[in-house]
Design a protein around this motif. Structure first.
Motif, PDB file in Angstrom:
ATOM      1  N   LEU A 145       0.821  -1.208   0.000  1.00  0.00           N
ATOM      2  CA  LEU A 145       0.000   0.000   0.000  1.00  0.00           C
ATOM      3  C   LEU A 145       0.860   1.266   0.000  1.00  0.00           C
ATOM      4  CD1 LEU A 145      -2.533  -1.287   2.703  1.00  0.00           C
ATOM      5  CD2 LEU A 145      -2.836  -1.324   0.210  1.00  0.00           C
ATOM      6  N   LYS A 146       0.208   2.410  -0.017  1.00  0.00           N
ATOM      7  CA  LYS A 146       0.864   3.729   0.081  1.00  0.00           C
ATOM      8  C   LYS A 146       1.852   3.998  -1.052  1.00  0.00           C
ATOM      9  CE  LYS A 146      -1.261   4.011   4.081  1.00  0.00           C
ATOM     10  NZ  LYS A 146      -0.587   4.127   5.362  1.00  0.00           N
ATOM     11  N   GLY A 147       1.497   3.576  -2.267  1.00  0.00           N
ATOM     12  CA  GLY A 147       2.349   3.860  -3.428  1.00  0.00           C
ATOM     13  C   GLY A 147       3.398   2.826  -3.719  1.00  0.00           C
ATOM     14  N   GLY A 148       3.284   1.646  -3.109  1.00  0.00           N
ATOM     15  CA  GLY A 148       4.263   0.585  -3.335  1.00  0.00           C
ATOM     16  C   GLY A 148       4.200   0.026  -4.747  1.00  0.00           C
ATOM     17  N   ALA A 149       5.254  -0.701  -5.127  1.00  0.00           N
ATOM     18  CA  ALA A 149       5.352  -1.227  -6.494  1.00  0.00           C
ATOM     19  C   ALA A 149       4.681  -2.581  -6.665  1.00  0.00           C
ATOM     20  CB  ALA A 149       6.828  -1.342  -6.894  1.00  0.00           C
ATOM     21  N   PHE A 150       4.652  -3.398  -5.609  1.00  0.00           N
ATOM     22  CA  PHE A 150       4.292  -4.803  -5.758  1.00  0.00           C
ATOM     23  C   PHE A 150       2.780  -5.013  -5.643  1.00  0.00           C
ATOM     24  CE2 PHE A 150       8.612  -4.617  -4.068  1.00  0.00           C
ATOM     25  CZ  PHE A 150       9.286  -5.322  -5.054  1.00  0.00           C
ATOM     26  N   MET A 151       2.235  -5.747  -6.616  1.00  0.00           N
ATOM     27  CA  MET A 151       0.803  -6.019  -6.662  1.00  0.00           C
ATOM     28  C   MET A 151       0.578  -7.526  -6.790  1.00  0.00           C
ATOM     29  SD  MET A 151      -2.220  -4.631  -6.552  1.00  0.00           S
ATOM     30  CE  MET A 151      -1.985  -2.882  -6.949  1.00  0.00           C
ATOM     31  N   ARG A 152      -0.208  -8.077  -5.871  1.00  0.00           N
ATOM     32  CA  ARG A 152      -0.484  -9.520  -5.833  1.00  0.00           C
ATOM     33  C   ARG A 152       0.836 -10.304  -5.929  1.00  0.00           C
ATOM     34  NH1 ARG A 152      -4.904 -12.494  -8.588  1.00  0.00           N
ATOM     35  NH2 ARG A 152      -5.242 -13.209  -6.451  1.00  0.00           N
ATOM     36  N   TYR A 153       1.748  -9.970  -5.038  1.00  0.00           N
ATOM     37  CA  TYR A 153       3.138 -10.417  -5.109  1.00  0.00           C
ATOM     38  C   TYR A 153       3.380 -11.596  -4.166  1.00  0.00           C
ATOM     39  CZ  TYR A 153       8.259 -10.117  -4.728  1.00  0.00           C
ATOM     40  OH  TYR A 153       9.606 -10.382  -4.736  1.00  0.00           O
ATOM     41  N   ARG A 154       3.987 -12.637  -4.693  1.00  0.00           N
ATOM     42  CA  ARG A 154       4.314 -13.821  -3.886  1.00  0.00           C
ATOM     43  C   ARG A 154       5.660 -13.596  -3.199  1.00  0.00           C
ATOM     44  NH1 ARG A 154       2.607 -19.120  -7.398  1.00  0.00           N
ATOM     45  NH2 ARG A 154       2.828 -20.088  -5.328  1.00  0.00           N
TER      46      ARG A 154
END
Length: 546
Positions: free
Chosen positions: A365-374
């Motif tokens: 969250l809060k502008g992070g790069a990783f989405m649905r990340y294992r």
């Protein structure tokens, strides 16, 4: 207002509610926070160049739609952008880049961006950990300005290097030794300096990887005991009369009991935090050494600080504002192991079941790069509520890395490709192998390799288990620098070798009509493999003698 000022001016109840109030949420309230923050993040992420690149032209408008149509990701999906530190492609501007090992022998490092919003959340949650590790019950804690902390952390650009800087923005903490000095010292020098400063000033907090904390604690015991034999000439006597009296009293008691001096004989630790893998191998001994049970928290390079135990030390709760959490059930994990192309299904925090194991999936969250990340970590849900903690949220025990990775004491990420690289470089005529993470009779982690040599090889007739272990160890250290640190920093030699008779793997494939998984096959599969040969040890000994 800084945390230090709040400690002076605010009620303990108000401070607790601000930093630890998430523990009072019910699961519906928790999910409301998760969904609200995820919707905000989704808006930022889908509008970024990174999001557009990974979505490949898809249009996503809701969390439900994301979970239905966007696949789970791994670091390979981000590497071309993040390794070049392309901040212009990210959902928010990075303030700092954090680094860790990616995969020994294949990918040297991976980096993760931290935005201002992520750092603020990290800061608040680290303060929550500081409160909770000194708490004895709800709303009772003893953190204060001026406390000392033994420095057992890896410096920036590693994730643990964020902690001193986050704390120093909010509260006066004296690190032993000071951070700037500690980062210039070797591991051994840092321990000695920290011990001497601790004898002068006391030690209030200790935080590090569980394995490192254990090694440092044993080192402190050895240093304290070695001072006992200096007949009054050691540096330990250059302390205040009060601390000298305590040392002399501890010396008398330990001599009477026939044991070495332990840290608990010299220090009154009030806050003890450990992170990383294999902490369950060290917690009991650390409690014995310090007289206080460590509080486990979970923090990683990609997810930041996501979870913490409470005063009960009976499982971790995940902070609702760090990441959006999904969980891959064990059955789905196994399907994916059998078929790497299979896309495992996930459940959410309000859908986990007590007693079940899950691989965690995060969206930062809060502008992070990783989405649905294992991330590659497995947890067991302990329970969905707790009368002791007075909570109505799921809590978790950390189990280990995912099955296709062998992590030893939080230092290594050994994969199948890394081991195969070692085997190839070694020049040994190895026909086949498999590797399993195990635990010694002292409950310490190790990697057990089962190796079959080629029948026509001169090496197969001459090599012993010890020679094979020594030879492979050289190349593990060459391929994986973190593996080398196991010996250099922790004094560990984690490799165990079993030599199998020629043809054992082929016999297994014929008998059971399947090929073994190379990394961490099931216990039953390993037993079936070794059962195919009788008197293995005697056969090995006879061959070695020839």
């Amino acid at each position: 207002m800084k945390f230090e000022e709040k400690l002076k001016q605010s009620r303990a109840e108000d401070i607790w509610n601000e930093y630890c109030g998430f523990l009072d949420l019910n699961i519906d309230e928790y999910m409301n926070i998760q969904n609200r923050l995820m919707e905000e993040q989704l808006s930022l992420w889908t509008g970024s160049q990174l999001g557009k690149k990974l979505l490949k032209g898809k249009s996503i408008h809701s969390v439900k739609e994301l979970r239905e149509s966007f696949p789970l990701t791994t670091y390979e999906d981000y590497a071309d952008v993040l390794l070049q530190k392309r901040g212009d492609m990210l959902p928010a501007e990075p303030i700092i880049w954090i680094q860790t090992t990616w995969e020994g022998g294949k990918h040297p490092i991976k980096v993760a961006p931290y935005t201002e919003g992520m750092l603020n959340t990290y800061k608040n949650n680290i303060l929550a950990c500081m409160i909770l590790c000194t708490s004895t019950e709800k709303m009772r804690f003893s953190a204060k300005a001026g406390d000392t902390m033994l420095y057992g952390l890896a410096p920036l650009p590693y994730a643990t290097g964020l902690m001193p800087r986050a704390l120093c923005d909010e509260i006066t903490v004296e690190f032993l030794p000071p951070v700037e000095e500690a980062e210039k010292l070797s591991f051994s020098e840092r321990n000695k300096k920290g011990f001497k400063m601790g004898m002068s000033r006391g030690i209030d907090f200790f935080f590090g990887l569980g394995s490192v904390a254990y090694y440092v604690s044993r080192s402190l015991s050895q240093m304290a005991s070695s001072e006992s034999g200096k007949n009054g000439k050691g540096s330990i006597l250059h302390v205040s009369p009060k601390r000298l009296a305590r040392y002399l009293r501890a010396k008398r008691i330990c001599k009477k009991e026939g044991r070495d001096i332990m840290p608990k004989d010299l220090f009154d630790l009030k806050g003890f935090m450990v992170a990383g893998t294999d902490n369950n191998c060290y917690k009991n001994e650390l409690e014995e050494l310090w007289g206080i049970r460590p509080m486990e928290l979970f923090a990683g390079t990609e997810p930041s600080c996501i979870g913490t135990e409470t005063w009960t030390r009976e499982g971790m709760y995940f902070f609702p504002d760090t990441c959006f959490y999904e969980f891959i059930p064990e059955e789905e994990m196994n399907k994916n192991l059998e078929d790497p192309s299979y896309q495992p299904k996930t459940c959410l925090m309000n859908e986990v079941l007590a007693g079940e194991k899950y691989e965690i999936v995060i969206s930062v969250l809060k502008g992070g790069a990783f989405m649905r990340y294992r991330v590659g970590d497995v947890y067991r849900c302990v329970a969905l509520e707790s009368s002791k903690d007075q909570t109505k949220l799921p809590r978790f025990h950390y189990i280990d890395r995912v099955a296709d990775i062998i992590d030893i004491a939080g230092f290594t990420r050994i994969s199948q490709s890394a081991i195969q690289t070692v085997v190839n470089l070694s020049g040994l005529d190895i026909e086949d192998w498999l590797a399993v993470k195990e635990y010694t009779s002292e409950n310490k982690p190790r990697m057990h390799m089962y190796v079959e040599l080629k029948p026509d090889s001169l090496v197969s007739r001459a090599v012993s288990r010890e020679i094979l272990k020594e030879h492979l160890t050289v190349y593990f250290k060459y391929v994986d620098h973190d593996y080398k640190d196991l010996k250099r920093i922790l004094g560990m030699d984690p490799l165990q070798i079993t030599i199998l008779k020629c043809g054992t793997f082929a016999e297994y494939n014929k008998t059971y009509q399947k090929k073994l998984r190379k990394i961490n096959p099931s216990i039953r599969d390993v037993r079936n493999l070794t059962a195919l040969q009788k008197n293995t040890y005697e056969w090995q000994q006879g061959r070695a003698e020839q």
